[in-house]
Design an enzyme around this catalytic site. Structure first.
Site, PDB file in Angstrom:
ATOM      1  N   ASN B 381      27.094  22.016 104.664  1.00  0.00           N
ATOM      2  CA  ASN B 381      26.847  23.270 105.363  1.00  0.00           C
ATOM      3  C   ASN B 381      27.779  23.417 106.565  1.00  0.00           C
ATOM      4  O   ASN B 381      28.661  24.269 106.580  1.00  0.00           O
ATOM      5  CB  ASN B 381      25.380  23.362 105.792  1.00  0.00           C
ATOM      6  N   ASP B 382      27.617  22.535 107.547  1.00  0.00           N
ATOM      7  CA  ASP B 382      28.406  22.680 108.775  1.00  0.00           C
ATOM      8  C   ASP B 382      29.910  22.625 108.519  1.00  0.00           C
ATOM      9  O   ASP B 382      30.676  23.306 109.195  1.00  0.00           O
ATOM     10  CB  ASP B 382      28.015  21.595 109.788  1.00  0.00           C
ATOM     11  N   VAL B 383      30.334  21.815 107.529  1.00  0.00           N
ATOM     12  CA  VAL B 383      31.784  21.637 107.312  1.00  0.00           C
ATOM     13  C   VAL B 383      32.423  22.839 106.643  1.00  0.00           C
ATOM     14  O   VAL B 383      33.631  22.879 106.467  1.00  0.00           O
ATOM     15  CB  VAL B 383      32.094  20.359 106.481  1.00  0.00           C
TER      16      VAL B 383
END
Lengths: 101, 455
Positions: B381-383
């Protein structure tokens, strides 16, 4: 103590610079193995543990020193073996690359 | 200490320097590790052989026991469980350093010098913190306890209180050389270690392991001062310095300021950023997504933490092979911090027999993404959050990401709408180009595999 305090401090400062310098260009994929390898190296406390176990004169001291010897040994052997296993994985991956061509 | 022993220590210290140097380049990494082990063997043989050592047989016996415990533990541990094993080995090292300093202090007799006491105090405190801190990180990674941050109601005040007590005890030990106070100091260090790691969130734990590793290194260095042993000083300092630098590099790779990680600022501001909003997302069916994948020309797979947790790497590899047999070009985009630790995802996929040349890094994948048909994000998600690139106010602004929002279509395999570890909303989830498939990564991939076979 065989060396003077200032001598030891000099060694400390110089070693700190060497420590920063040698890992300054590490690639991201090696962060984990490098940490693990450094982890094994600080197991050198085993040398200190053996030294104090060898000159302990009370039961309490010997007990504490031997506990330190045990923990430090686990740190050393475990650390180096785990690091080697991680790096083995990289090597087999690299070899697979060569084999496919 | 005899001259030859000092010389042997010098050689061992050189081995350690070269070991670290080797470990930072892929080509010499393994040789570096072996050289480090050789240096260690030389150092231990030297201390055993040099001078008069009492209790020799007992010491050798205890070392043998340590080997019997350590080697199998390191041999049988699964690749996915590596990080916690490193934490555990680090913790016992810290404990050993603290024990060495305590024991030497007990045997030192009355008027010891101030530098000696200072070094003792430092070693005992840092060694204890490192010990319990590492045990808590172990418990978190092994999922013996929650991986979410644990915030005690009065955690801040409690930590500050114990911290102040530790400083006071240190000063008292410096002034009085009291054995009892030293034990109290060790106790304070043990409590402090627990309080220090509890508020750290799951994704930040690797950085904390690295920091505790540096701590143990420093404790070993100061214990060298206590014992007047140059090898301990050199080796401990090397680890302390390289560990500190490594911690910073890791934090940079994750785009997180170190202070936030340590003081849990993220976890405090996180929930506020996740204000509940009712916005529509497009959830696709397995069949829809199978068609998108099966008839694509190019697919980029971005694996993340969710893939590692679900152990979906074998299923993903099977699906990718099936797609390739249909003529789809598939590559994997591996983010530097994908998985639980930097480099962890490479190891996991290598274990699942994914060919090495399919694993691409950020700078290789990003130029290809605008001409990619489908970016398949598996448990990450964050990446892939464009906010890290476009929104300077985003807490993860500056973290390098995969520009999957530039691909023609994006498919997320996610467990739920819950944001990633950083607690930041991912705008990409609401894009019209995005399709979501909810569920465990392994289940989802297995279903997709079956559906692609039907095409």
């Amino acid at each position: 103590m065989t060396s003077s305090g200032v001598d030891l401090l000099t060694i400390f400062v110089l070693a700190a610079f060497v420590g920063f310098e040698v890992v300054s260009k590490v690639s991201t994929i090696l962060h984990t193995p490098l940490m693990s390898g450094a982890n094994a190296i600080h197991g050198v406390i085993l040398v200190g543990a053996i030294l104090i176990a060898g000159r302990a004169d009370s039961g309490l001291q010997l007990g504490l020193a031997l506990a330190a010897v045990l923990l430090a040994t686990v740190n050393v052997v475990g650390g180096f073996v785990v690091t080697d296993r991680m790096l083995e994985m990289f090597r087999s991956a690299a070899r697979g690359k060569g084999g496919d061509r | 200490m005899s001259t030859w022993a000092q010389f042997a220590y010098l050689v061992a210290a050189l081995c350690f320097v070269l070991a670290l140097k080797g470990l930072s380049t892929p080509r010499y990494a393994r040789a570096g590790n072996l050289l480090g082990a050789a240096g260690m063997a030389l150092a231990v043989l030297t201390v055993l052989a040099d001078g008069t050592l009492h209790n020799g047989p007992v010491i050798l016996g205890v070392i043998a026991v340590g080997v019997v415990i350590g080697v199998p533990a390191a041999r049988v541990v699964k690749m996915t469980a590596m990080p916690q094993m490193v934490a555990l080995f680090n913790g016992v090292g810290g404990a050993a350093a603290a024990l060495v300093a305590v024991t030497e202090f007990l045997g030192s007799g009355a008027p010891s010098s101030v530098p000696f006491r200072l070094a003792t105090v430092f070693t005992v405190l840092i060694g204890s913190v490192s010990f319990t801190g590492s045990l808590v990180t172990f418990a978190k990674l092994q999922e013996l306890m929650t991986t979410r941050p644990v915030l005690l109601p009065t955690g801040r005040q409690l930590s500050s209180g114990i911290g102040i007590a530790a400083v006071a005890l240190s000063v008292a030990v410096l002034a009085t050389s009291s054995n009892g106070l030293l034990f109290c100091l060790a106790l304070a260090g043990l409590v402090l270690g627990v309080l220090f790691v509890l508020p750290v969130g799951g994704a930040d734990v690797p950085i904390v392991i690295s920091l505790l590793n540096a701590f143990t290194g420093l404790a070993v260095a100061t214990s060298g001062y206590v014992l007047g042993n140059t090898l301990l000083i050199v080796a401990g300092t090397l680890v302390g310095a390289s560990g500190t630098l490594l911690t910073r590099l890791m934090a940079q790779a994750m785009g997180r300021p170190l202070t936030n990680i340590l003081f849990g600022a993220f976890t405090a501001t996180g929930p506020a950023a996740v204000a509940e909003e009712v916005r529509s997302v497009r959830a696709g069916t397995v069949e829809d997504i199978a068609i998108m994948l099966g008839y694509a020309h190019t697919v980029v797979v971005v694996p993340g933490y969710g893939l590692a947790v679900a152990q979906a790497q074998h299923a993903v590899r099977e699906m990718v092979e099936l797609l390739e047999s249909r003529g789809v070009t598939v590559t994997y985009g591996i983010h530097p911090v994908a998985g639980r630790m930097p480099g962890h995802m490479n190891v996991l996929l290598a274990e699942a027999d994914v060919p090495y040349q399919q694993l691409k890094e950020l700078d290789e994948v990003n130029p290809e993404l605008p001409s990619t048909d489908v970016a398949l994000v598996v448990g990450a998600n964050d990446v892939v959050n464009p906010g890290a690139r476009d929104e300077p106010t985003s807490p993860i602004f500056g973290m390098p990401i995969f520009d999957v929002d530039r691909a023609r279509a994006v498919v997320f395999l996610k467990r739920s709408m819950r944001p990633g570890f950083a607690g930041v909303v991912n705008e990409l989830l609401y894009s019209t180009r995005t399709t979501l498939l909810f569920g465990d990564a392994k289940d989802s991939v297995t279903k997709l595999l079956a559906a692609v076979k039907q095409l």
